[in-house]
Scaffold this motif. Structure first.
Motif, short mmCIF file in Angstrom:
data_model
loop_
_atom_site.label_atom_id
_atom_site.label_comp_id
_atom_site.label_asym_id
_atom_site.label_seq_id
_atom_site.Cartn_x
_atom_site.Cartn_y
_atom_site.Cartn_z
N GLY A 149 0.98 -1.15 -0.09
CA GLY A 149 0.07 -0.10 -0.17
C GLY A 149 0.76 1.24 0.03
N VAL A 150 0.45 2.33 -0.77
CA VAL A 150 1.22 3.53 -0.99
C VAL A 150 0.13 4.66 -0.97
CG1 VAL A 150 3.32 2.59 -2.00
CG2 VAL A 150 1.25 3.59 -3.39
N GLN A 151 0.57 5.92 -0.68
CA GLN A 151 -0.31 7.19 -0.83
C GLN A 151 0.00 7.47 -2.34
OE1 GLN A 151 0.37 10.49 1.80
NE2 GLN A 151 -1.26 11.59 0.94
N LEU A 152 -1.08 7.76 -2.98
CA LEU A 152 -1.31 8.02 -4.35
C LEU A 152 -0.34 9.46 -4.54
CD1 LEU A 152 -2.35 7.66 -7.35
CD2 LEU A 152 -4.23 9.22 -6.47
N GLY A 153 0.71 9.22 -5.45
CA GLY A 153 1.36 10.37 -6.14
C GLY A 153 2.78 10.73 -5.48
N THR A 154 2.85 10.01 -4.27
CA THR A 154 3.89 10.41 -3.44
C THR A 154 5.21 9.54 -4.00
OG1 THR A 154 3.51 8.57 -1.95
CG2 THR A 154 2.64 10.47 -1.19
N THR A 155 6.34 9.72 -3.19
CA THR A 155 7.55 8.97 -3.47
C THR A 155 7.39 7.42 -3.13
OG1 THR A 155 8.74 10.88 -2.78
CG2 THR A 155 10.21 8.92 -3.30
N VAL A 178 -2.40 2.41 6.10
CA VAL A 178 -2.18 1.78 7.14
C VAL A 178 -3.38 1.07 7.71
CG1 VAL A 178 -1.48 2.16 9.54
CG2 VAL A 178 -0.28 3.65 7.86
N GLN A 179 -4.63 1.78 7.63
CA GLN A 179 -5.74 0.86 8.03
C GLN A 179 -5.96 -0.17 7.12
OE1 GLN A 179 -9.55 3.11 6.98
NE2 GLN A 179 -10.07 2.87 9.23
N ALA A 180 -5.78 -0.24 5.68
CA ALA A 180 -6.04 -1.38 4.85
C ALA A 180 -4.93 -2.62 5.66
CB ALA A 180 -5.68 -1.20 3.50
N GLY A 184 -5.78 -6.44 7.24
CA GLY A 184 -5.12 -7.52 6.57
C GLY A 184 -5.45 -7.60 4.83
N LYS A 185 -5.85 -6.34 4.40
CA LYS A 185 -6.07 -6.14 2.96
C LYS A 185 -4.79 -6.20 2.22
CE LYS A 185 -10.58 -3.93 3.50
NZ LYS A 185 -11.28 -2.52 3.62
#
Length: 259
Positions: A149-155, A178-180, A184-185
């Motif tokens: 998982g990542v935040q869209l558009g970040t490094t 982080v919630q995902a 367990g997603k």
């Protein structure tokens, strides 16, 4: 007689048009017709979902970036305003002139340099990996084939795309990734180190891997058409660094003994 009436009508129309034209000019206090900020206001575009660099505290946006940029504006003798938006909207906002600077824990990359200029570095950071405490992922190399998982558009989003056979899940906000993970997603989250500490502190059963994913530097994004502002911002940053003010701001949000 008809000719006199016609001339009078033309003159009246010209007068009305002239008055309307006067009304479209900037007002004496520097405010533009559109209602936008005056020329003496430094507008910062950010994504206030990135503690401790920028986050919401009640109705205010606070954090290292917010205070640093406000200090830069003060050094330049300008008013200061923050515009909160999606992370991937920041550079377009700077390019279009909607904002003067983009400050959001933003790393200088080759792709970003094609669109904007960057100031001198004001902070160093690392991309880290967050996993569950019982995860078998021991380091960045173990992310191969995992769901990340990542935040869209970040490094983190950019670098995660290089992980072999990984399935990268993009989220609008870091805490959503982080919630995902807690649900367990996904198997791991790649994100900047300081926000990672805040997220792990708030969530149970998570940890940050000892080995960093990448190391990087943060800088201020400025339009390629505004070399003058770039020079002034760099001058202000130097003053803040030399005076110790920048260190004071960082120390307010990041403790030396932070785990």
């Amino acid at each position: 007689m008809k000719m006199k009436k016609l001339i009078a009508a033309v003159l009246m129309t010209a007068c009305v048009c002239s008055m309307a034209a006067c009304g479209s000019k900037d007002s004496g206090d520097g405010e533009k017709e559109s209602g936008g900020e005056g020329k003496d206001t430094l507008v910062m575009a950010t994504n206030a979902e990135f503690p401790p660099y920028e986050f919401h505290e009640g109705d205010d946006i606070v954090g290292i970036d917010a205070e640093m940029a406000a200090a830069v504006a003060e050094e330049l003798g300008m008013e200061f305003k923050i515009e909160d938006m999606a992370f991937d909207s920041i550079i377009p906002a700077v390019q279009s002139g909607k904002a003067d600077i983009g400050v959001a824990g933003m790393t200088v990359t080759e792709d970003r340099l094609k669109n904007v200029n960057f100031s001198d570095t004001y902070a160093t950071a690392t991309q880290v990996v967050i996993v569950k405490e019982d995860s078998d992922i021991a380091g960045p190399d173990a992310l191969t084939g995992k769901k990340v998982g990542v935040q869209l558009g970040t490094t983190g989003d950019i670098y995660a795309s290089d992980i072999k056979d990984a399935e990268v899940e993009q989220y609008n906000k870091g805490f959503e990734a982080v919630q995902a993970l807690t649900q367990g997603k996904i198997d791991a989250v790649v994100i900047d180190g300081e926000p990672a500490k805040e997220f792990v502190k708030e969530a149970e059963g998570l940890k940050i891997l000892d080995e960093a994913f990448t190391e990087e530097e943060y800088a201020i994004a400025i339009s390629k058409d505004n070399e003058e502002l770039l020079e002034k911002v760099n001058g202000a940053l130097k003053t803040l660094k030399d005076s110790g003010k920048l260190d004071e701001i960082v120390a307010k949000y990041i403790k030396a003994d932070a785990e």
